[in-house]
Design an enzyme around this catalytic site. Structure first.
Site, PDB file in Angstrom:
ATOM      1  N   ASP A   1      -0.105   9.390   2.046  1.00 32.68           N
ATOM      2  CA  ASP A   1      -0.155   8.118   2.410  1.00 32.68           C
ATOM      3  C   ASP A   1      -0.590   7.914   3.508  1.00 32.68           C
ATOM      4  O   ASP A   1       0.501   8.036   4.307  1.00 32.68           O
ATOM      5  CB  ASP A   1       0.036   7.163   1.514  1.00 32.68           C
ATOM      6  CG  ASP A   1      -0.755   6.140   0.932  1.00 32.68           C
ATOM      7  OD1 ASP A   1      -1.313   5.865   2.234  1.00 32.68           O
ATOM      8  OD2 ASP A   1       0.247   5.340  -0.212  1.00 32.68           O
TER       9      ASP A   1
ATOM     10  N   SER B   1       0.716  -0.975  -2.769  1.00 28.23           N
ATOM     11  CA  SER B   1       0.506  -1.645  -0.535  1.00 28.23           C
ATOM     12  C   SER B   1       1.351  -2.748  -1.212  1.00 28.23           C
ATOM     13  O   SER B   1       2.695  -2.793  -1.376  1.00 28.23           O
ATOM     14  CB  SER B   1      -1.231  -1.647  -0.765  1.00 28.23           C
ATOM     15  OG  SER B   1      -1.204  -1.283   0.746  1.00 28.23           O
TER      16      SER B   1
ATOM     17  N   HIS C   1      -4.581   5.907  -0.469  1.00 24.23           N
ATOM     18  CA  HIS C   1      -3.720   5.842  -0.515  1.00 24.23           C
ATOM     19  C   HIS C   1      -3.686   5.328  -2.108  1.00 24.23           C
ATOM     20  O   HIS C   1      -4.367   4.471  -2.360  1.00 24.23           O
ATOM     21  CB  HIS C   1      -4.402   4.300   0.459  1.00 24.23           C
ATOM     22  CG  HIS C   1      -3.641   3.001   0.897  1.00 24.23           C
ATOM     23  ND1 HIS C   1      -2.380   2.890   0.765  1.00 24.23           N
ATOM     24  CD2 HIS C   1      -4.079   1.766   0.517  1.00 24.23           C
ATOM     25  CE1 HIS C   1      -1.195   2.118   1.151  1.00 24.23           C
ATOM     26  NE2 HIS C   1      -2.911   1.303   0.605  1.00 24.23           N
TER      27      HIS C   1
END
Length: 515
Positions: free
Chosen positions: A452, A225, A482
Protein backbone atom coordinates in the site's frame (compact mmCIF):
# COMPACT_ATOMS: atom_id res chain seq x y z
CA UNK A 1 -1.27 15.01 -2.55
CA UNK A 2 -3.22 15.00 0.73
CA UNK A 3 -1.57 13.88 3.96
CA UNK A 4 -3.93 10.89 3.97
CA UNK A 5 -4.67 10.47 0.34
CA UNK A 6 -8.00 9.41 -1.07
CA UNK A 7 -8.55 5.75 -1.78
CA UNK A 8 -8.97 5.02 -5.49
CA UNK A 9 -12.25 3.17 -5.04
CA UNK A 10 -13.23 3.77 -8.63
CA UNK A 11 -9.86 2.92 -10.19
CA UNK A 12 -11.41 0.94 -13.00
CA UNK A 13 -13.88 3.73 -13.74
CA UNK A 14 -11.09 6.32 -13.77
CA UNK A 15 -9.10 4.15 -16.15
CA UNK A 16 -12.05 3.67 -18.46
CA UNK A 17 -12.79 7.39 -18.53
CA UNK A 18 -9.19 8.29 -19.32
CA UNK A 19 -8.90 5.70 -22.07
CA UNK A 20 -12.19 6.85 -23.57
CA UNK A 21 -11.05 10.45 -23.75
CA UNK A 22 -7.75 9.37 -25.23
CA UNK A 23 -6.09 11.98 -22.96
CA UNK A 24 -5.58 11.00 -21.93
CA UNK A 25 -1.63 9.19 16.25
CA UNK A 26 1.85 7.22 21.08
CA UNK A 27 -1.28 8.25 22.60
CA UNK A 28 -3.29 11.39 22.11
CA UNK A 29 -2.88 14.36 24.40
CA UNK A 30 -6.65 14.83 24.49
CA UNK A 31 -8.73 13.80 27.47
CA UNK A 32 -11.07 10.92 26.77
CA UNK A 33 -14.33 12.69 25.88
CA UNK A 34 -17.71 11.71 27.17
CA UNK A 35 -19.81 9.71 24.75
CA UNK A 36 -22.89 11.80 25.22
CA UNK A 37 -24.35 14.48 23.00
CA UNK A 38 -25.62 12.31 20.15
CA UNK A 39 -29.07 11.38 21.40
CA UNK A 40 -32.24 12.35 19.67
CA UNK A 41 -31.90 11.45 15.97
CA UNK A 42 -35.20 11.22 14.13
CA UNK A 43 -35.96 8.48 11.58
CA UNK A 44 -34.80 9.30 8.08
CA UNK A 45 -37.10 10.16 5.19
CA UNK A 46 -35.74 8.36 2.15
CA UNK A 47 -36.44 9.49 -1.38
CA UNK A 48 -35.10 9.51 -4.93
CA UNK A 49 -31.43 10.46 -5.32
CA UNK A 50 -30.52 13.48 -7.44
CA UNK A 51 -27.41 13.52 -9.61
CA UNK A 52 -24.24 14.30 -7.65
CA UNK A 53 -23.35 17.96 -7.55
CA UNK A 54 -20.08 19.27 -8.94
CA UNK A 55 -18.78 19.57 -5.37
CA UNK A 56 -19.41 15.82 -4.95
CA UNK A 57 -17.60 15.00 -8.17
CA UNK A 58 -20.52 15.17 -10.62
CA UNK A 59 -21.89 12.38 -12.77
CA UNK A 60 -25.33 10.85 -13.39
CA UNK A 61 -27.96 10.06 -10.78
CA UNK A 62 -27.31 6.64 -9.23
CA UNK A 63 -30.56 5.01 -10.38
CA UNK A 64 -33.65 3.36 -8.93
CA UNK A 65 -31.79 1.00 -6.56
CA UNK A 66 -30.62 3.96 -4.52
CA UNK A 67 -32.36 6.17 -1.98
CA UNK A 68 -31.15 9.41 -0.40
CA UNK A 69 -31.94 11.24 2.82
CA UNK A 70 -30.67 14.11 4.96
CA UNK A 71 -30.04 14.12 8.69
CA UNK A 72 -29.61 17.38 10.60
CA UNK A 73 -26.93 17.26 13.31
CA UNK A 74 -25.55 19.93 15.67
CA UNK A 75 -22.90 22.18 14.18
CA UNK A 76 -21.31 22.23 17.64
CA UNK A 77 -21.97 19.28 19.94
CA UNK A 78 -21.15 21.52 22.90
CA UNK A 79 -24.34 23.41 21.94
CA UNK A 80 -26.66 20.62 20.79
CA UNK A 81 -29.68 22.93 20.58
CA UNK A 82 -27.86 25.48 18.43
CA UNK A 83 -27.24 25.64 14.68
CA UNK A 84 -27.30 22.44 12.63
CA UNK A 85 -25.59 21.07 9.55
CA UNK A 86 -27.17 18.63 7.07
CA UNK A 87 -25.57 15.21 6.61
CA UNK A 88 -26.48 13.69 3.24
CA UNK A 89 -26.89 9.90 3.09
CA UNK A 90 -27.40 7.25 0.44
CA UNK A 91 -28.44 3.61 0.66
CA UNK A 92 -29.27 0.49 -1.34
CA UNK A 93 -31.50 -1.90 0.58
CA UNK A 94 -30.50 -5.47 1.41
CA UNK A 95 -31.53 -8.03 -1.20
CA UNK A 96 -32.55 -10.73 1.31
CA UNK A 97 -34.95 -8.87 3.55
CA UNK A 98 -35.75 -11.94 5.64
CA UNK A 99 -32.03 -12.34 6.48
CA UNK A 100 -31.22 -8.65 6.91
CA UNK A 101 -28.66 -7.87 9.66
CA UNK A 102 -28.96 -4.09 9.50
CA UNK A 103 -27.10 -1.25 7.80
CA UNK A 104 -23.42 -1.38 6.82
CA UNK A 105 -22.05 2.17 6.86
CA UNK A 106 -19.07 3.00 4.62
CA UNK A 107 -16.49 5.76 4.70
CA UNK A 108 -14.14 5.54 1.72
CA UNK A 109 -11.46 7.93 2.88
CA UNK A 110 -9.87 11.23 2.05
CA UNK A 111 -10.62 12.89 4.32
CA UNK A 112 -12.94 14.71 1.98
CA UNK A 113 -14.24 11.93 -0.24
CA UNK A 114 -17.96 11.94 -1.05
CA UNK A 115 -19.64 8.74 0.09
CA UNK A 116 -22.79 9.77 -1.78
CA UNK A 117 -20.89 9.66 -5.07
CA UNK A 118 -18.48 6.82 -4.29
CA UNK A 119 -20.74 4.05 -2.98
CA UNK A 120 -22.90 3.56 -6.10
CA UNK A 121 -19.79 3.30 -8.28
CA UNK A 122 -18.10 0.89 -5.89
CA UNK A 123 -21.19 -1.14 -4.96
CA UNK A 124 -20.35 -4.13 -7.18
CA UNK A 125 -17.29 -4.74 -4.98
CA UNK A 126 -19.64 -5.21 -2.02
CA UNK A 127 -22.46 -7.15 -3.67
CA UNK A 128 -21.94 -10.16 -1.39
CA UNK A 129 -22.46 -7.92 1.64
CA UNK A 130 -25.62 -6.40 0.21
CA UNK A 131 -27.30 -9.78 0.54
CA UNK A 132 -27.87 -9.10 4.26
CA UNK A 133 -27.05 -5.42 4.73
CA UNK A 134 -28.42 -2.15 3.51
CA UNK A 135 -25.33 -0.52 1.99
CA UNK A 136 -25.13 3.02 3.39
CA UNK A 137 -22.71 5.90 2.98
CA UNK A 138 -22.70 9.63 3.58
CA UNK A 139 -20.93 12.87 2.88
CA UNK A 140 -19.23 13.80 6.18
CA UNK A 141 -19.69 17.35 7.42
CA UNK A 142 -17.74 19.75 5.24
CA UNK A 143 -17.84 17.38 2.25
CA UNK A 144 -19.87 17.33 -0.96
CA UNK A 145 -23.56 17.75 -0.13
CA UNK A 146 -23.08 18.08 3.65
CA UNK A 147 -22.36 21.77 4.26
CA UNK A 148 -19.27 21.72 2.02
CA UNK A 149 -16.14 23.66 2.87
CA UNK A 150 -15.53 26.17 0.10
CA UNK A 151 -12.20 27.83 -0.65
CA UNK A 152 -11.11 28.84 -4.16
CA UNK A 153 -13.14 28.67 -7.38
CA UNK A 154 -12.33 26.53 -10.42
CA UNK A 155 -10.08 29.05 -12.16
CA UNK A 156 -8.21 29.78 -8.94
CA UNK A 157 -7.74 26.06 -8.30
CA UNK A 158 -6.32 25.54 -11.79
CA UNK A 159 -3.68 28.13 -10.93
CA UNK A 160 -3.16 26.72 -7.43
CA UNK A 161 -2.47 23.18 -8.68
CA UNK A 162 -0.24 24.46 -11.48
CA UNK A 163 2.12 26.16 -9.00
CA UNK A 164 5.64 24.94 -8.42
CA UNK A 165 5.11 22.54 -5.51
CA UNK A 166 8.82 21.85 -4.90
CA UNK A 167 10.52 25.27 -5.08
CA UNK A 168 14.27 25.55 -5.47
CA UNK A 169 14.89 29.32 -5.38
CA UNK A 170 13.87 32.07 -2.92
CA UNK A 171 11.51 33.47 -5.53
CA UNK A 172 9.81 30.08 -5.99
CA UNK A 173 9.60 29.63 -2.23
CA UNK A 174 7.92 33.02 -1.85
CA UNK A 175 5.43 32.14 -4.59
CA UNK A 176 4.53 28.88 -2.87
CA UNK A 177 4.07 30.55 0.53
CA UNK A 178 1.96 33.30 -1.07
CA UNK A 179 -0.24 30.75 -2.84
CA UNK A 180 -0.79 28.80 0.38
CA UNK A 181 -1.70 32.03 2.18
CA UNK A 182 -4.14 33.05 -0.56
CA UNK A 183 -5.79 29.61 -0.44
CA UNK A 184 -6.08 29.74 3.36
CA UNK A 185 -7.60 33.22 3.21
CA UNK A 186 -10.19 31.99 0.68
CA UNK A 187 -11.14 29.11 2.98
CA UNK A 188 -11.52 31.48 5.92
CA UNK A 189 -13.54 33.97 3.90
CA UNK A 190 -15.95 31.39 2.46
CA UNK A 191 -16.22 28.86 5.31
CA UNK A 192 -15.20 30.57 8.57
CA UNK A 193 -18.24 29.39 10.55
CA UNK A 194 -17.76 25.77 9.53
CA UNK A 195 -13.97 25.36 9.85
CA UNK A 196 -13.84 24.88 13.66
CA UNK A 197 -16.36 22.02 13.47
CA UNK A 198 -15.23 19.69 10.67
CA UNK A 199 -12.78 17.56 12.66
CA UNK A 200 -12.91 13.79 12.89
CA UNK A 201 -14.35 13.72 16.41
CA UNK A 202 -17.42 15.62 15.23
CA UNK A 203 -17.76 13.32 12.23
CA UNK A 204 -17.65 10.32 14.59
CA UNK A 205 -20.42 11.84 16.69
CA UNK A 206 -22.39 12.35 13.47
CA UNK A 207 -21.99 8.64 12.73
CA UNK A 208 -23.65 7.78 16.03
CA UNK A 209 -26.54 10.04 15.07
CA UNK A 210 -26.65 8.20 11.75
CA UNK A 211 -26.72 4.84 13.57
CA UNK A 212 -29.71 5.94 15.61
CA UNK A 213 -31.54 7.39 12.62
CA UNK A 214 -31.04 4.11 10.74
CA UNK A 215 -32.68 2.30 13.67
CA UNK A 216 -29.61 0.14 14.42
CA UNK A 217 -28.62 -0.82 17.95
CA UNK A 218 -24.98 -1.21 16.80
CA UNK A 219 -22.96 0.51 14.08
CA UNK A 220 -21.81 -2.01 11.49
CA UNK A 221 -19.01 -0.26 9.66
CA UNK A 222 -16.55 -0.58 6.76
CA UNK A 223 -13.84 2.09 6.91
CA UNK A 224 -11.21 2.50 4.20
CA UNK A 225 -8.08 4.69 4.35
CA UNK A 226 -9.00 7.80 6.40
CA UNK A 227 -12.22 5.90 7.14
CA UNK A 228 -10.15 3.69 9.46
CA UNK A 229 -9.12 6.73 11.51
CA UNK A 230 -12.73 7.88 11.64
CA UNK A 231 -13.80 4.38 12.67
CA UNK A 232 -11.10 4.24 15.35
CA UNK A 233 -12.22 7.56 16.83
CA UNK A 234 -15.83 6.33 16.77
CA UNK A 235 -14.82 3.13 18.60
CA UNK A 236 -13.00 5.25 21.19
CA UNK A 237 -16.03 7.47 21.78
CA UNK A 238 -18.70 4.76 21.57
CA UNK A 239 -17.09 1.36 22.19
CA UNK A 240 -20.34 -0.24 23.31
CA UNK A 241 -22.06 0.83 20.08
CA UNK A 242 -19.59 -0.90 17.74
CA UNK A 243 -21.07 -3.82 15.84
CA UNK A 244 -19.19 -5.75 13.17
CA UNK A 245 -16.49 -3.49 11.79
CA UNK A 246 -13.68 -3.71 9.23
CA UNK A 247 -10.78 -1.30 8.74
CA UNK A 248 -8.97 -1.60 5.37
CA UNK A 249 -5.94 0.45 4.17
CA UNK A 250 -5.23 1.50 7.71
CA UNK A 251 -4.02 4.91 8.84
CA UNK A 252 -1.34 4.74 11.55
CA UNK A 253 -3.02 6.34 14.59
CA UNK A 254 0.35 6.89 16.30
CA UNK A 255 1.87 8.96 13.48
CA UNK A 256 2.02 12.74 13.59
CA UNK A 257 1.34 14.58 10.34
CA UNK A 258 5.10 14.74 9.69
CA UNK A 259 5.52 11.02 10.36
CA UNK A 260 2.49 10.27 8.21
CA UNK A 261 3.92 12.27 5.32
CA UNK A 262 7.28 10.48 5.65
CA UNK A 263 5.46 7.16 5.69
CA UNK A 264 3.64 8.09 2.51
CA UNK A 265 6.89 9.13 0.86
CA UNK A 266 8.34 5.70 1.61
CA UNK A 267 5.11 3.98 0.56
CA UNK A 268 4.82 5.69 -2.82
CA UNK A 269 8.51 5.12 -3.52
CA UNK A 270 8.05 1.42 -2.73
CA UNK A 271 5.01 1.22 -4.98
CA UNK A 272 6.88 2.97 -7.81
CA UNK A 273 9.71 0.45 -7.45
CA UNK A 274 7.21 -2.42 -7.60
CA UNK A 275 5.63 -0.91 -10.72
CA UNK A 276 9.04 -0.49 -12.33
CA UNK A 277 10.07 -4.06 -11.52
CA UNK A 278 6.83 -5.37 -13.01
CA UNK A 279 7.60 -3.40 -16.17
CA UNK A 280 11.13 -4.87 -16.35
CA UNK A 281 9.78 -8.38 -15.79
CA UNK A 282 7.57 -8.01 -18.87
CA UNK A 283 10.61 -7.46 -21.07
CA UNK A 284 9.92 -6.06 -24.53
CA UNK A 285 6.24 -5.61 -23.68
CA UNK A 286 7.21 -2.71 -21.38
CA UNK A 287 7.13 0.66 -23.14
CA UNK A 288 9.59 2.33 -20.77
CA UNK A 289 13.34 2.65 -21.23
CA UNK A 290 15.52 0.88 -18.69
CA UNK A 291 16.74 -2.66 -18.11
CA UNK A 292 16.32 -2.47 -14.31
CA UNK A 293 13.78 -0.99 -11.94
CA UNK A 294 16.37 1.54 -10.76
CA UNK A 295 16.94 2.74 -14.31
CA UNK A 296 13.21 3.27 -14.81
CA UNK A 297 13.02 5.20 -11.53
CA UNK A 298 16.02 7.29 -12.63
CA UNK A 299 14.19 8.14 -15.86
CA UNK A 300 11.18 9.27 -13.83
CA UNK A 301 13.44 11.61 -11.86
CA UNK A 302 14.96 12.87 -15.11
CA UNK A 303 11.45 13.60 -16.41
CA UNK A 304 10.67 15.54 -13.22
CA UNK A 305 13.77 17.72 -13.68
CA UNK A 306 12.92 18.36 -17.32
CA UNK A 307 9.38 19.39 -16.40
CA UNK A 308 10.70 21.65 -13.66
CA UNK A 309 12.69 23.50 -16.30
CA UNK A 310 10.11 23.33 -19.05
CA UNK A 311 6.50 22.07 -18.73
CA UNK A 312 5.05 20.25 -21.75
CA UNK A 313 1.71 20.19 -23.53
CA UNK A 314 -1.15 18.99 -21.36
CA UNK A 315 -4.91 19.32 -21.84
CA UNK A 316 -6.24 22.37 -23.66
CA UNK A 317 -4.15 25.35 -22.64
CA UNK A 318 -2.97 23.70 -19.42
CA UNK A 319 0.53 22.29 -19.29
CA UNK A 320 1.97 19.30 -17.49
CA UNK A 321 4.21 20.69 -14.75
CA UNK A 322 6.54 18.78 -12.48
CA UNK A 323 3.99 18.94 -9.65
CA UNK A 324 1.13 17.71 -11.82
CA UNK A 325 3.26 14.86 -13.17
CA UNK A 326 4.24 13.76 -9.65
CA UNK A 327 0.60 13.96 -8.60
CA UNK A 328 -0.47 11.91 -11.63
CA UNK A 329 2.15 9.25 -10.94
CA UNK A 330 0.92 8.99 -7.36
CA UNK A 331 -2.69 8.62 -8.50
CA UNK A 332 -1.78 5.69 -10.76
CA UNK A 333 0.03 3.92 -7.91
CA UNK A 334 -3.19 3.63 -5.89
CA UNK A 335 -4.26 0.58 -7.87
CA UNK A 336 -2.48 -2.01 -9.95
CA UNK A 337 -5.32 -1.60 -12.45
CA UNK A 338 -3.89 1.83 -13.23
CA UNK A 339 -0.33 0.67 -13.85
CA UNK A 340 -0.88 0.35 -17.63
CA UNK A 341 -2.00 3.99 -17.69
CA UNK A 342 1.07 5.03 -15.73
CA UNK A 343 3.32 3.21 -18.19
CA UNK A 344 1.55 4.87 -21.10
CA UNK A 345 1.55 8.29 -19.43
CA UNK A 346 5.27 8.20 -18.65
CA UNK A 347 6.09 7.02 -22.15
CA UNK A 348 4.02 9.80 -23.72
CA UNK A 349 5.45 12.45 -21.38
CA UNK A 350 8.99 11.46 -22.34
CA UNK A 351 7.87 12.15 -25.91
CA UNK A 352 6.54 15.59 -25.01
CA UNK A 353 2.85 14.77 -24.54
CA UNK A 354 1.50 15.24 -21.01
CA UNK A 355 -2.23 14.71 -21.45
CA UNK A 356 -2.52 11.37 -19.68
CA UNK A 357 -0.43 12.24 -16.62
CA UNK A 358 -2.33 15.52 -16.30
CA UNK A 359 -5.65 13.64 -16.51
CA UNK A 360 -4.47 11.32 -13.74
CA UNK A 361 -3.49 14.33 -11.65
CA UNK A 362 -6.90 15.87 -12.26
CA UNK A 363 -8.55 12.67 -11.03
CA UNK A 364 -6.67 12.87 -7.74
CA UNK A 365 -7.45 16.59 -7.34
CA UNK A 366 -11.16 16.11 -8.06
CA UNK A 367 -11.24 18.00 -11.37
CA UNK A 368 -13.70 16.78 -14.00
CA UNK A 369 -13.36 17.10 -17.77
CA UNK A 370 -15.49 20.26 -17.76
CA UNK A 371 -13.01 21.99 -15.45
CA UNK A 372 -15.12 21.81 -12.30
CA UNK A 373 -13.56 20.72 -9.01
CA UNK A 374 -15.17 18.72 -6.25
CA UNK A 375 -14.47 20.07 -2.79
CA UNK A 376 -12.23 17.15 -1.81
CA UNK A 377 -9.15 19.37 -1.66
CA UNK A 378 -10.80 22.02 0.50
CA UNK A 379 -12.39 19.44 2.80
CA UNK A 380 -9.16 17.47 3.05
CA UNK A 381 -7.22 20.50 4.19
CA UNK A 382 -9.92 21.69 6.58
CA UNK A 383 -10.36 18.30 8.27
CA UNK A 384 -6.64 17.56 8.54
CA UNK A 385 -5.95 21.03 9.94
CA UNK A 386 -8.83 20.76 12.42
CA UNK A 387 -7.41 17.43 13.62
CA UNK A 388 -3.66 18.05 13.75
CA UNK A 389 -1.90 20.55 16.01
CA UNK A 390 1.23 20.63 13.87
CA UNK A 391 2.03 23.87 12.03
CA UNK A 392 5.28 24.28 10.11
CA UNK A 393 7.14 27.44 9.20
CA UNK A 394 9.09 27.80 5.98
CA UNK A 395 12.36 27.33 7.85
CA UNK A 396 11.15 24.20 9.67
CA UNK A 397 9.90 22.69 6.43
CA UNK A 398 13.16 23.34 4.60
CA UNK A 399 15.11 21.75 7.46
CA UNK A 400 13.12 18.52 7.09
CA UNK A 401 13.38 18.23 3.29
CA UNK A 402 16.68 16.26 3.24
CA UNK A 403 15.06 13.45 5.22
CA UNK A 404 12.10 13.36 2.85
CA UNK A 405 14.41 13.28 -0.18
CA UNK A 406 16.46 10.48 1.34
CA UNK A 407 13.47 8.17 1.76
CA UNK A 408 11.92 9.08 -1.61
CA UNK A 409 13.86 10.71 -4.46
CA UNK A 410 10.64 10.95 -6.50
CA UNK A 411 8.00 11.96 -3.94
CA UNK A 412 10.04 13.34 -1.02
CA UNK A 413 10.20 16.97 -2.13
CA UNK A 414 6.52 16.99 -3.00
CA UNK A 415 5.35 15.54 0.31
CA UNK A 416 7.88 17.50 2.36
CA UNK A 417 6.68 20.86 1.06
CA UNK A 418 3.06 19.73 1.50
CA UNK A 419 3.57 19.86 5.28
CA UNK A 420 2.96 23.62 5.02
CA UNK A 421 -0.68 23.00 4.13
CA UNK A 422 -1.85 23.98 7.64
CA UNK A 423 0.54 26.88 8.15
CA UNK A 424 -1.35 29.87 9.62
CA UNK A 425 -4.64 27.95 9.46
CA UNK A 426 -7.32 29.97 11.30
CA UNK A 427 -8.39 27.03 13.51
CA UNK A 428 -6.17 25.33 16.07
CA UNK A 429 -5.75 21.58 15.64
CA UNK A 430 -7.23 19.19 18.20
CA UNK A 431 -4.24 16.97 18.99
CA UNK A 432 -1.00 15.45 17.76
CA UNK A 433 -2.57 12.05 17.07
CA UNK A 434 -6.08 10.61 17.40
CA UNK A 435 -7.10 8.50 20.38
CA UNK A 436 -8.49 5.18 19.13
CA UNK A 437 -8.30 3.14 22.33
CA UNK A 438 -11.57 1.23 22.53
CA UNK A 439 -11.80 -1.08 25.56
CA UNK A 440 -15.10 -2.94 25.53
CA UNK A 441 -15.60 -2.69 21.77
CA UNK A 442 -16.61 -5.67 19.65
CA UNK A 443 -13.77 -7.14 17.52
CA UNK A 444 -12.62 -4.98 14.60
CA UNK A 445 -10.89 -6.65 11.63
CA UNK A 446 -7.86 -4.54 10.67
CA UNK A 447 -6.35 -5.23 7.23
CA UNK A 448 -2.85 -4.13 6.22
CA UNK A 449 -1.56 -4.36 2.64
CA UNK A 450 2.21 -4.81 2.28
CA UNK A 451 2.29 -2.85 -1.00
CA UNK A 452 0.00 0.00 0.00
CA UNK A 453 1.53 3.36 -1.04
CA UNK A 454 -0.78 5.76 0.80
CA UNK A 455 -1.31 3.99 4.12
CA UNK A 456 1.81 1.89 4.65
CA UNK A 457 1.44 -1.63 6.01
CA UNK A 458 2.95 -0.85 9.41
CA UNK A 459 -0.07 1.28 10.31
CA UNK A 460 -2.31 -1.78 10.63
CA UNK A 461 -0.23 -3.24 13.47
CA UNK A 462 -0.19 0.15 15.21
CA UNK A 463 -3.99 0.39 14.91
CA UNK A 464 -4.41 -3.09 16.42
CA UNK A 465 -2.16 -2.15 19.32
CA UNK A 466 -3.95 1.14 19.97
CA UNK A 467 -7.45 -0.31 19.78
CA UNK A 468 -6.42 -2.51 22.68
CA UNK A 469 -6.48 -6.17 23.71
CA UNK A 470 -9.33 -8.21 22.34
CA UNK A 471 -10.46 -5.51 19.91
CA UNK A 472 -8.15 -5.29 16.89
CA UNK A 473 -7.85 -8.47 14.78
CA UNK A 474 -4.95 -8.21 12.34
CA UNK A 475 -5.13 -9.55 8.78
CA UNK A 476 -2.24 -9.13 6.31
CA UNK A 477 -2.62 -8.95 2.53
CA UNK A 478 0.57 -9.40 0.54
CA UNK A 479 -0.37 -7.44 -2.56
CA UNK A 480 -0.31 -4.10 -4.37
CA UNK A 481 -2.48 -1.01 -4.30
CA UNK A 482 -4.38 1.02 -1.74
CA UNK A 483 -6.63 -1.37 0.14
CA UNK A 484 -7.12 -5.13 0.11
CA UNK A 485 -10.82 -6.00 -0.11
CA UNK A 486 -11.21 -4.06 -3.35
CA UNK A 487 -8.37 -6.10 -4.89
CA UNK A 488 -10.80 -8.98 -5.31
CA UNK A 489 -8.46 -11.34 -3.47
CA UNK A 490 -10.63 -14.36 -2.50
CA UNK A 491 -8.78 -14.97 0.78
CA UNK A 492 -9.33 -11.40 2.01
CA UNK A 493 -12.93 -11.31 0.86
CA UNK A 494 -13.74 -14.66 2.46
CA UNK A 495 -12.35 -13.51 5.82
CA UNK A 496 -14.20 -10.19 5.71
CA UNK A 497 -17.47 -11.63 4.42
CA UNK A 498 -17.45 -14.39 7.01
CA UNK A 499 -17.15 -11.84 9.78
CA UNK A 500 -19.61 -9.27 8.49
CA UNK A 501 -22.21 -11.78 7.31
CA UNK A 502 -21.82 -14.65 9.81
CA UNK A 503 -19.99 -13.11 12.76
CA UNK A 504 -16.98 -15.43 12.38
CA UNK A 505 -13.92 -13.52 13.57
CA UNK A 506 -10.80 -14.50 11.56
CA UNK A 507 -7.74 -15.65 13.44
CA UNK A 508 -5.55 -12.67 14.26
CA UNK A 509 -2.38 -12.90 12.19
CA UNK A 510 -4.11 -14.38 9.14
CA UNK A 511 -2.04 -13.80 5.97
CA UNK A 512 -3.48 -13.65 2.44
CA UNK A 513 -1.16 -13.57 -0.58
CA UNK A 514 -2.13 -12.16 -3.99
CA UNK A 515 -2.15 -14.72 -6.77
Amino acid sequence: MPRIALRATAAAAVAAALLTTGACSGGSDRQRPKAGGTEGSKPLKWGECPAPTALEGGGPAPGKDWQCATLDVPLDYAEPEGDTVPIALIRAKARKKDQRIGSLVFNFGGPGGSGINTLPGAAKEFEALRARYDLVSFDPRGVGRSAPVRCEDDAQLDAYYAQDSSPETPQEEKALVDNIRTYRQACEKNSAKLLPHVGTENAARDMDRIRQALGDEKLHYFGISYGTELGGVYAHLFPKNVGRAVFDAVVDPTATSEEGALGQAKGFQLALGNFAQDCVDRGDACRLQGSTAKEIEANVMKLQKELEARPIAGIGDRQLTEGAATNGIAQALYSKELWPLLEQGLDEAEGGQGQLLLALSDALNGRDQQGHYSNIGAANTAINCADSKERYTLEETKAKLPEFRSVSPVFGNFLGWAMMGCTDWPVAGASDTPDVSAPGSAPIVVIGNTGDPATPYEGARKMVERLGPGVGVELTYKGEGHGAYNSGDPCVQKAVNSYLLDGKVPASGTVCTAA
